[in-house]
Design a protein around this motif. Structure first.
Motif, PDB file in Angstrom:
ATOM      1  N   LEU A  62       0.565  -1.287   0.215  1.00 13.12           N
ATOM      2  CA  LEU A  62      -0.073  -0.382  -0.046  1.00 13.12           C
ATOM      3  C   LEU A  62       0.770   0.784  -0.257  1.00 13.12           C
ATOM      4  N   PHE A  63       0.209   2.021  -0.784  1.00 15.18           N
ATOM      5  CA  PHE A  63       1.559   3.085  -1.415  1.00 15.18           C
ATOM      6  C   PHE A  63       0.704   4.258  -0.656  1.00 15.18           C
ATOM      7  N   LEU A  64       1.704   5.374   0.319  1.00 19.12           N
ATOM      8  CA  LEU A  64       0.623   6.664   0.415  1.00 19.12           C
ATOM      9  C   LEU A  64       1.266   7.087   0.236  1.00 19.12           C
ATOM     10  N   THR A  65       0.598   8.294  -0.426  1.00 19.20           N
ATOM     11  CA  THR A  65       1.093   9.854  -0.820  1.00 19.20           C
ATOM     12  C   THR A  65      -0.341  10.907  -0.585  1.00 19.20           C
ATOM     13  N   ASP A  66       0.427  12.291  -0.858  1.00 16.82           N
ATOM     14  CA  ASP A  66      -0.055  12.952  -0.840  1.00 16.82           C
ATOM     15  C   ASP A  66      -0.528  13.647  -2.872  1.00 16.82           C
ATOM     16  N   THR A  67       0.079  12.965  -3.133  1.00 15.86           N
ATOM     17  CA  THR A  67       0.468  13.340  -5.218  1.00 15.86           C
ATOM     18  C   THR A  67      -0.236  12.583  -6.152  1.00 15.86           C
ATOM     19  N   PRO A  68      -1.401  12.609  -6.592  1.00 11.10           N
ATOM     20  CA  PRO A  68      -1.875  12.239  -7.418  1.00 11.10           C
ATOM     21  C   PRO A  68      -1.133  11.123  -8.358  1.00 11.10           C
ATOM     22  N   GLU A  69      -0.280  12.057  -9.072  1.00  8.90           N
ATOM     23  CA  GLU A  69       0.941  11.313  -9.815  1.00  8.90           C
ATOM     24  C   GLU A  69       1.141  10.389  -9.579  1.00  8.90           C
ATOM     25  N   GLU A  70       2.071  10.635  -8.061  1.00  9.82           N
ATOM     26  CA  GLU A  70       2.693   9.454  -7.599  1.00  9.82           C
ATOM     27  C   GLU A  70       1.842   8.733  -7.485  1.00  9.82           C
ATOM     28  N   ALA A  71       0.878   8.154  -6.975  1.00 14.17           N
ATOM     29  CA  ALA A  71      -0.305   7.773  -6.950  1.00 14.17           C
ATOM     30  C   ALA A  71      -0.963   6.702  -7.969  1.00 14.17           C
ATOM     31  N   THR A  72      -1.112   7.561  -9.774  1.00 16.50           N
ATOM     32  CA  THR A  72      -0.992   7.092 -10.921  1.00 16.50           C
ATOM     33  C   THR A  72       0.411   5.978 -10.477  1.00 16.50           C
ATOM     34  N   ALA A  73       1.100   6.206 -10.615  1.00 10.59           N
ATOM     35  CA  ALA A  73       2.411   5.818 -11.351  1.00 10.59           C
ATOM     36  C   ALA A  73       2.904   4.079 -10.616  1.00 10.59           C
ATOM     37  N   ALA A  74       2.372   4.492  -9.204  1.00 11.02           N
ATOM     38  CA  ALA A  74       2.422   3.101  -8.808  1.00 11.02           C
ATOM     39  C   ALA A  74       1.209   2.356  -9.089  1.00 11.02           C
ATOM     40  N   SER A  75       0.854   3.030  -9.093  1.00 11.15           N
ATOM     41  CA  SER A  75      -1.087   2.050  -9.086  1.00 11.15           C
ATOM     42  C   SER A  75      -0.560   1.411 -10.714  1.00 11.15           C
ATOM     43  N   LYS A  76      -0.109   2.377 -11.611  1.00  9.77           N
ATOM     44  CA  LYS A  76       0.963   1.721 -12.964  1.00  9.77           C
ATOM     45  C   LYS A  76       1.694   0.069 -13.326  1.00  9.77           C
ATOM     46  N   ALA A  77       2.090   0.396 -11.222  1.00  5.22           N
ATOM     47  CA  ALA A  77       3.041  -0.670 -11.390  1.00  5.22           C
ATOM     48  C   ALA A  77       2.995  -1.798 -10.504  1.00  5.22           C
ATOM     49  N   GLY A  78       1.436  -1.318 -10.325  1.00  8.71           N
ATOM     50  CA  GLY A  78       0.670  -3.143  -9.959  1.00  8.71           C
ATOM     51  C   GLY A  78       0.535  -2.283  -8.066  1.00  8.71           C
ATOM     52  N   LEU A  79       1.167  -1.217  -7.863  1.00 11.94           N
ATOM     53  CA  LEU A  79       0.628  -1.004  -5.823  1.00 11.94           C
ATOM     54  C   LEU A  79      -0.228  -1.174  -5.668  1.00 11.94           C
ATOM     55  N   ARG A  80      -1.355  -0.787  -4.592  1.00 10.89           N
ATOM     56  CA  ARG A  80      -2.657  -0.117  -3.956  1.00 10.89           C
ATOM     57  C   ARG A  80      -1.638   0.935  -3.863  1.00 10.89           C
ATOM     58  N   SER A  81      -2.837   2.351  -3.904  1.00 13.05           N
ATOM     59  CA  SER A  81      -2.321   3.168  -3.595  1.00 13.05           C
ATOM     60  C   SER A  81      -3.033   4.090  -3.215  1.00 13.05           C
ATOM     61  N   ALA A  82      -2.915   5.213  -2.390  1.00 15.95           N
ATOM     62  CA  ALA A  82      -4.087   5.737  -1.515  1.00 15.95           C
ATOM     63  C   ALA A  82      -3.680   7.061  -1.116  1.00 15.95           C
ATOM     64  N   LEU A  83      -4.691   8.472  -1.519  1.00 13.96           N
ATOM     65  CA  LEU A  83      -3.834   9.273  -1.289  1.00 13.96           C
ATOM     66  C   LEU A  83      -4.311   9.893   0.116  1.00 13.96           C
ATOM     67  N   VAL A  84      -3.227  11.195   0.914  1.00 19.72           N
ATOM     68  CA  VAL A  84      -3.315  11.278   2.133  1.00 19.72           C
ATOM     69  C   VAL A  84      -3.546  12.816   1.953  1.00 19.72           C
ATOM     70  N   ALA A  85      -5.256  13.138   2.502  1.00 26.44           N
ATOM     71  CA  ALA A  85      -5.322  14.850   1.934  1.00 26.44           C
ATOM     72  C   ALA A  85      -5.113  15.658   3.414  1.00 26.44           C
ATOM     73  N   ARG A  86      -4.429  16.255   2.687  1.00 28.17           N
ATOM     74  CA  ARG A  86      -3.804  17.303   4.032  1.00 28.17           C
ATOM     75  C   ARG A  86      -3.668  18.863   3.707  1.00 28.17           C
ATOM     76  N   ASP A  87      -3.821  19.646   4.887  1.00 30.22           N
ATOM     77  CA  ASP A  87      -4.163  20.797   4.631  1.00 30.22           C
ATOM     78  C   ASP A  87      -2.976  21.536   3.929  1.00 30.22           C
ATOM     79  N   GLY A  88      -3.069  22.302   2.819  1.00 28.85           N
ATOM     80  CA  GLY A  88      -1.584  23.089   1.779  1.00 28.85           C
ATOM     81  C   GLY A  88      -1.783  21.859   0.590  1.00 28.85           C
TER      82      GLY A  88
END
Length: 157
Positions: A62-88
């Motif tokens: 499970l890859f956690l990131t606050d950057t959608p492009e990183e989550a997309t890249a990780a998902s394309k590599a087969g990882l489960r990805s989640a976005l972390v919503a944070r202020d700012g």
């Protein structure tokens, strides 16, 4: 649970950061650290290299990131990805919410069986709720380490 950090900051900087927090030395909580010497964080090939180094199948991560492009890249590599919503951080779009589990705290990763986000995380489609499951619920029954605010610190792979 093994926890890894993949950051645009160097491995040395990551270790300094996690070794000197307000809560003390947290280094023992992490299995390993990765930086951009493995590749660009928006390139799916980087995540494939991390999977090789870790030695598990991509869907076990499970890859956690606050950057959608990183989550997309990780998902394309087969990882489960989640976005972390944070202020700012950049505002997430409806498409981001449809394609990824979006959390605000780690506690949201451990929902019960009726929790929609939990179902999305556990599902094969990495973020998409099965329409049949939603319809059944409607009939009778009433959801590592994120990066810093500048997107320059830690992600968990």
């Amino acid at each position: 649970v093994n926890v890894y950090v993949y950051s645009s900051g160097s491995v040395e900087a990551q270790k300094l950061l996690f070794g000197n927090t307000e809560e003390g030395d947290l280094l023992e909580l992490f299995t390993d650290f990765f930086d951009t010497t493995i590749g660009n964080k928006k390139d799916s090939g980087s995540y494939k290299k991390i999977v090789e180094k870790i030695g598990v199948s991509p869907e076990e991560i499970l890859f956690l990131t606050d950057t959608p492009e990183e989550a997309t890249a990780a998902s394309k590599a087969g990882l489960r990805s989640a976005l972390v919503a944070r202020d700012g951080n950049e505002e997430l779009t409806e498409e981001h919410f449809q394609n990824f589990l979006v959390i605000e705290s780690f506690g949201e990763l451990f929902g019960d069986d009726d929790d929609e986000d939990y179902k999305r995380l556990e599902g094969e489609d990495n973020g998409e709720v099965d329409d049949e499951d939603e319809d059944e619920d409607d009939l009778g029954e009433e959801e590592e380490e994120p990066e810093d605010d500048e997107g320059e610190d830690e992600d968990d792979a």
